[in-house]
Design a protein around this motif. Structure first.
Motif, PDB file in Angstrom:
ATOM      1  N   ALA A  36       0.865  -1.173   0.000  1.00  7.83           N
ATOM      2  CA  ALA A  36       0.000   0.000   0.000  1.00  7.83           C
ATOM      3  C   ALA A  36       0.902   1.223   0.000  1.00  7.83           C
ATOM      4  N   ASP A  81      -3.747  13.176  -8.805  1.00 12.31           N
ATOM      5  CA  ASP A  81      -5.152  12.888  -9.052  1.00 12.31           C
ATOM      6  C   ASP A  81      -6.003  14.143  -8.874  1.00 12.31           C
ATOM      7  N   ARG A 107      -2.646   0.544  -4.302  1.00 11.13           N
ATOM      8  CA  ARG A 107      -2.072  -0.784  -4.123  1.00 11.13           C
ATOM      9  C   ARG A 107      -1.186  -1.082  -5.329  1.00 11.13           C
ATOM     10  N   GLY A 113       0.180   5.092  -0.010  1.00  7.16           N
ATOM     11  CA  GLY A 113      -0.931   6.025   0.039  1.00  7.16           C
ATOM     12  C   GLY A 113      -2.224   5.263  -0.221  1.00  7.16           C
ATOM     13  N   ASP A 114      -3.028   5.765  -1.149  1.00 11.35           N
ATOM     14  CA  ASP A 114      -4.286   5.101  -1.503  1.00 11.35           C
ATOM     15  C   ASP A 114      -4.113   4.051  -2.591  1.00 11.35           C
ATOM     16  N   GLN A 130     -10.757   0.085  -5.872  1.00 11.42           N
ATOM     17  CA  GLN A 130      -9.417   0.263  -5.340  1.00 11.42           C
ATOM     18  C   GLN A 130      -8.437   0.614  -6.467  1.00 11.42           C
ATOM     19  N   ASP A 131      -7.750   1.739  -6.343  1.00 11.77           N
ATOM     20  CA  ASP A 131      -6.717   2.095  -7.317  1.00 11.77           C
ATOM     21  C   ASP A 131      -5.551   1.123  -7.189  1.00 11.77           C
TER      22      ASP A 131
END
Length: 258
Positions: A96, A258, A101, A98-99, A140-141
């Protein structure tokens, strides 16, 4: 953000070259394949220069790792859903960041081990597709990158570089690749370079490097929001021409904010 992958073909042999590349390119994450050492044998050189390493090692064969300037949160050290011999091999690490995976993988070649070896290759593809679907369903990004051991189309290898029945181009292999990509992932290289040579591997034999008889087998696949952030993909061909090189070169994906 820069995320890179490199099948290094023995980290202990090429630790200095990897460190030089890291210091010059400064990626946020570098995933390595074929480190060919146990966790305890992974070179301390990187920690001495401020790089954090997480490894899934295996004596003499396989092995994956990820390097970063910051400590990493490892979410899994094995690809869920695998069983049998391939499940016992060191071929997957996921973190992981940050946001995001990010999964680094070394997919089986499939040319050794007879029918069982090829079945393990397809099983790995299927388990990876299931992992990707789970992330997509949960919004999930993610990015999955590494040595996939597949040339998705005939344009992805030099004419005559592979036999028609090679496991890297068998119809079953390409179908497994398509199932994975068509689940909703974007091939970063082909998103920005829809056609043309984009080789990442040149065999040590038969003058393949000098004759540019290469293969595109190292890939980065992105979930939709990550694909929208894709700015650049670089294949560092210069690494193959350096002294005592790996037979693969780094693939670097650059993502915007983003």
């Amino acid at each position: 953000m820069k995320i890179a992958t490199w099948n290094i073909n023995s980290i202990r042999t090429r630790a200095d070259a990897v460190l030089e590349w890291l210091e010059r390119v400064q990626p946020d994450l570098l995933f390595l394949q074929e480190i060919k050492c146990t966790d305890e044998q992974f070179p301390s050189l990187f920690a001495e220069h401020g790089w954090h390493a997480e490894t899934v090692g295996q004596k003499a064969y396989n092995g994956v790792a990820v390097l970063s300037r910051t400590p990493l949160d490892v979410t899994t050290r094995a690809l869920p859903g695998l069983d049998g011999a391939v499940a016992e091999q060191a071929r997957y690490i996921e973190v992981a960041f940050g946001d995001l995976r990010a999964g680094g993988l070394y997919l089986p070649n499939g040319n050794s081990g007879g029918d069982g070896g090829f079945a393990g290759k397809i099983a790995f593809f299927d388990a990876l597709a299931a992992r990707a679907r789970a992330f997509l369903e949960n919004d999930q990004d993610a990015i999955f990158l590494g040595d996939y051991n597949v040339c998705p189309t005939d344009e992805d290898y030099a004419p005559g570089a592979l036999a028609p029945d090679d496991a890297l181009v068998r119809p079953e292999t390409r179908a497994a690749w398509r199932r994975l990509v068509w689940s909703g992932l974007t091939d970063a290289v082909r998103a920005l370079r829809p056609s043309g040579r984009a080789y990442t591997f040149w065999d040590y034999q038969a003058g393949c490097w000098d004759r540019d008889r290469g293969l595109r087998i190292d890939h980065a696949l992105l979930t939709p929001r990550m694909a929208e952030r894709l700015q650049d993909v670089a294949i560092d061909r210069d690494a193959r021409g350096r002294p005592q090189p790996s037979d693969h070169v780094p693939l670097v994906v650059t993502l915007g904010d983003d």
